[in-house]
Motif scaffolding. Structure first.
Motif, PDB file in Angstrom:
ATOM      1  N   SER A  55     -22.933 -16.745  17.798  1.00  0.00           N
ATOM      2  CA  SER A  55     -23.160 -17.465  16.541  1.00  0.00           C
ATOM      3  C   SER A  55     -21.925 -18.264  16.150  1.00  0.00           C
ATOM      4  O   SER A  55     -22.021 -19.426  15.742  1.00  0.00           O
ATOM      5  CB  SER A  55     -23.510 -16.472  15.430  1.00  0.00           C
ATOM      6  N   SER A  57     -21.249 -21.228  18.974  1.00  0.00           N
ATOM      7  CA  SER A  57     -22.222 -22.324  18.952  1.00  0.00           C
ATOM      8  C   SER A  57     -22.035 -23.178  17.702  1.00  0.00           C
ATOM      9  O   SER A  57     -22.119 -24.411  17.764  1.00  0.00           O
ATOM     10  CB  SER A  57     -23.648 -21.778  19.030  1.00  0.00           C
ATOM     11  N   HIS A  58     -21.737 -22.530  16.573  1.00  0.00           N
ATOM     12  CA  HIS A  58     -21.495 -23.263  15.334  1.00  0.00           C
ATOM     13  C   HIS A  58     -20.247 -24.136  15.467  1.00  0.00           C
ATOM     14  O   HIS A  58     -20.226 -25.303  15.060  1.00  0.00           O
ATOM     15  CB  HIS A  58     -21.332 -22.278  14.170  1.00  0.00           C
ATOM     16  N   LEU A  87     -24.776 -26.938  13.442  1.00  0.00           N
ATOM     17  CA  LEU A  87     -26.131 -26.418  13.251  1.00  0.00           C
ATOM     18  C   LEU A  87     -26.999 -27.419  12.512  1.00  0.00           C
ATOM     19  O   LEU A  87     -26.511 -28.144  11.639  1.00  0.00           O
ATOM     20  CB  LEU A  87     -26.088 -25.111  12.449  1.00  0.00           C
ATOM     21  N   PRO A  88     -28.294 -27.437  12.859  1.00  0.00           N
ATOM     22  CA  PRO A  88     -28.903 -26.760  14.011  1.00  0.00           C
ATOM     23  C   PRO A  88     -28.685 -27.581  15.282  1.00  0.00           C
ATOM     24  O   PRO A  88     -28.841 -28.793  15.272  1.00  0.00           O
ATOM     25  CB  PRO A  88     -30.379 -26.693  13.643  1.00  0.00           C
ATOM     26  N   HIS A 137     -31.219 -23.608  22.586  1.00  0.00           N
ATOM     27  CA  HIS A 137     -30.531 -22.346  22.881  1.00  0.00           C
ATOM     28  C   HIS A 137     -31.299 -21.681  24.012  1.00  0.00           C
ATOM     29  O   HIS A 137     -32.504 -21.491  23.939  1.00  0.00           O
ATOM     30  CB  HIS A 137     -30.512 -21.438  21.652  1.00  0.00           C
ATOM     31  N   SER A 157     -26.627 -16.085  11.710  1.00  0.00           N
ATOM     32  CA  SER A 157     -26.259 -17.503  11.581  1.00  0.00           C
ATOM     33  C   SER A 157     -26.956 -18.145  10.385  1.00  0.00           C
ATOM     34  O   SER A 157     -26.318 -18.827   9.567  1.00  0.00           O
ATOM     35  CB  SER A 157     -26.604 -18.267  12.857  1.00  0.00           C
ATOM     36  N   GLU A 158     -28.246 -17.944  10.281  1.00  0.00           N
ATOM     37  CA  GLU A 158     -28.989 -18.577   9.199  1.00  0.00           C
ATOM     38  C   GLU A 158     -28.650 -17.942   7.857  1.00  0.00           C
ATOM     39  O   GLU A 158     -28.629 -18.625   6.826  1.00  0.00           O
ATOM     40  CB  GLU A 158     -30.482 -18.522   9.494  1.00  0.00           C
ATOM     41  N   PHE A 188     -30.846 -22.409  12.889  1.00  0.00           N
ATOM     42  CA  PHE A 188     -29.830 -22.155  13.916  1.00  0.00           C
ATOM     43  C   PHE A 188     -30.035 -23.072  15.116  1.00  0.00           C
ATOM     44  O   PHE A 188     -29.235 -23.942  15.394  1.00  0.00           O
ATOM     45  CB  PHE A 188     -29.889 -20.681  14.306  1.00  0.00           C
ATOM     46  N   SER A 189     -31.125 -22.886  15.850  1.00  0.00           N
ATOM     47  CA  SER A 189     -31.441 -23.713  17.012  1.00  0.00           C
ATOM     48  C   SER A 189     -32.830 -24.311  16.834  1.00  0.00           C
ATOM     49  O   SER A 189     -33.744 -23.650  16.341  1.00  0.00           O
ATOM     50  CB  SER A 189     -31.388 -22.883  18.302  1.00  0.00           C
TER      51      SER A 189
END
Length: 505
Positions: free
Chosen positions: A214, A217-218, A223-224, A228, A246-247, A254-255
């Motif tokens: 999380s 990737s952020h 995001l988003p 993923h 994440s959300e 997120f993705s």
């Protein structure tokens, strides 16, 4: 382009966040050992997806993490009397080596968990501030029930998880009593003696497994992001937990698309039965071991022949079939290259319009298949169809200069489309004369009066001598050339455009 989204359980039109650009995150390895062929199936599948997106003109930012701090790494280090950092470093290097051997391109960014502790701590702090996490004796847990969307990826009902909640546990340390709810999972783990740790607002410790993806990737994609990916075994709990934390922290999706590969199964050579890969069944195979047994291109070919979402059966027989199928494509390219190099003036021998039509049809079919959730088996079928058309168009013919554009277009299309899969079917056309035995120069000097030192030139001198002998009906000399080359490992093939030789085939 349609992509099957695990979260919505249907194919959806792919619309990237930013026109012309694709952001992808694929979960990488936990580096406590070399990866096995099941892991490789996922990484090769997403390498093909990435390559195709780039071939279609997208600028792809591909991020893949390395989990270099984890319970498994610590356990391995303790067993071997080494530090966790030493174990992680060894197997990170091994992973990169194995991926490159398998033809998998390096990611745009390959962040390591131990180098991203700051962003992870920041994410945990945000979750605590927003009421989605809590500290307990140096540990920090995510409150699963604080996030209403929990279960939307895996389709699980949170109220039905009580009986099987232990599969959510990230710590493995028997600390259930620290949690407010047995479903909660660890974001941060308090330091234990002899384990790697970092300073944090909750005391020395290390991150939980789920939090790293999380945070990274952020950091690297925002995001988003678009896609993923990972193995199907990561849907729950890993990816479910990634979404929740994440959300809950960032207040946004997120993705946009979730993609997962199917399980790899092993074909038992003795019984013919299909089994789950397992050390207990003695059918566990590392990628490095597989690549010692078969060329990487054949392994990729096997992976391509099953849709990435479907279970893939791996076995010796299937590997042999894949290698044979690949050889068929390589042979068509090799034959086309020989014909193109030998083309001379004369009447056209090839139906250029029909061959160009076959190229156009194959390209369109390839794109249609890959645009339909990256249907590699069907796309591969279009390449085989084109190979068949190319072989039929030139079979038994000496092509003329006028035929060159059509034959070259078909040959180049085969090479290009296979290149989308990360397989170079023209690689065999490089100069192999360096591997020829030195004795071929001596043979050419003895039989053909060759005075040079080059091995390739010596072979050509022998072929020229044989051709002259056959023309003069000097069969004894022609046979001596043939037998002499055969004794050194060469094979002569007579074609409408003259003789050609292969070595070691």
């Amino acid at each position: 382009m349609q992509i099957y989204n695990t979260q919505t359980r249907r194919k959806e039109e792919f619309t990237p966040r930013e026109p012309g650009k694709v952001s992808m995150y694929v979960c990488g390895p936990t580096v406590y050992n070399r990866i096995h062929i099941g892991n490789a199936r996922t990484f090769i599948s997403f390498d093909v997806i990435r390559r195709y997106l780039e071939w279609r003109g997208y600028e792809v930012t591909f991020v893949q993490n390395v989990t270099d701090v984890d319970d498994k790494i610590i356990k391995k280090a303790n067993e071997e009397g080494r530090s966790a950092a030493e174990v992680a470093s060894q197997y990170t290097d091994a992973f990169i080596e194995d991926m490159r051997r398998a033809g998998v391109e390096d990611p745009t960014v390959r962040p390591k968990a131990t180098e991203e502790i700051g962003p992870m701590i920041g994410l945990v702090k945000t979750l605590i501030e927003r009421g989605h996490a809590y500290e307990a004796q140096g540990d920090v847990y995510f409150s699963v029930r604080s996030y209403p969307g929990y279960g939307k990826l895996s389709g699980r009902n949170i109220d039905e998880m009580e009986g099987g909640h232990r599969e959510l546990r990230a710590d493995g340390q028997g600390l259930e009593d620290r949690k407010r709810d047995p479903l909660d999972f660890a974001l941060w783990k308090a330091a234990k003696a002899g384990e790697p740790s970092w300073k944090s607002p909750w005391g020395d410790g290390r991150p939980g497994w789920h939090i790293e993806c999380s945070a990274m990737s952020h950091k690297y994609l925002g995001l988003p992001f678009d896609i993923h990916g990972g193995g199907g075994d990561l849907v729950f709990p890993h990816h479910e937990n990634e979404i929740a934390q994440s959300e809950a922290a960032y207040g946004t999706a997120f993705s946009r698309y979730w993609m997962h590969t199917g399980m790899l199964q092993i074909a038992n050579a003795a019984t013919g039965e299909v089994e789950k890969m397992s050390k207990s069944l003695n059918n566990f195979l590392l990628l490095s071991e597989a690549l010692d047994l078969v060329r990487p291109e054949a392994l990729r070919m096997l992976m391509l022949q099953t849709h990435y979402r479907s279970p893939l059966v791996f076995g010796d027989a299937r590997l042999a079939e894949s290698d044979a199928a690949l050889t068929r494509i390589e042979t068509a390219v090799k034959n086309a290259d020989w014909l193109l190099a030998s083309a001379a003036e004369g009447e056209p021998a090839v139906d250029a319009a029909a061959l160009q039509a076959a190229v156009d049809t194959a390209r369109a079919a390839f794109v249609a298949a890959m645009d339909d959730d990256f249907n590699a088996p069907e796309a591969l079928g279009s390449v085989f169809t084109l190979v068949g058309e190319l072989n039929a168009a030139v079979a038994g013919k000496a092509i003329a200069a006028a035929d060159v554009p059509a034959v070259a277009a078909a040959r180049d299309a085969v090479v290009e489309l296979m290149g989308c899969f990360g397989i170079d079917v023209a690689a065999g056309e490089q100069d192999l004369s360096a591997s020829y035995p030195a004795e071929v120069v001596e043979l050419a000097a003895k039989i053909a009066g060759f005075e040079g030192t080059g091995k390739a030139e010596a072979v050509q001198a022998l072929l020229d001598a044989r051709a002259a002998a056959r023309k003069e009906k000097n069969w004894a000399l022609a046979d001596s050339v043939r037998d002499g080359l055969a004794g050194l490992g060469f094979t002569i093939e007579d074609t409408p455009q003259g003789a050609r030789v292969s070595y070691g085939a």
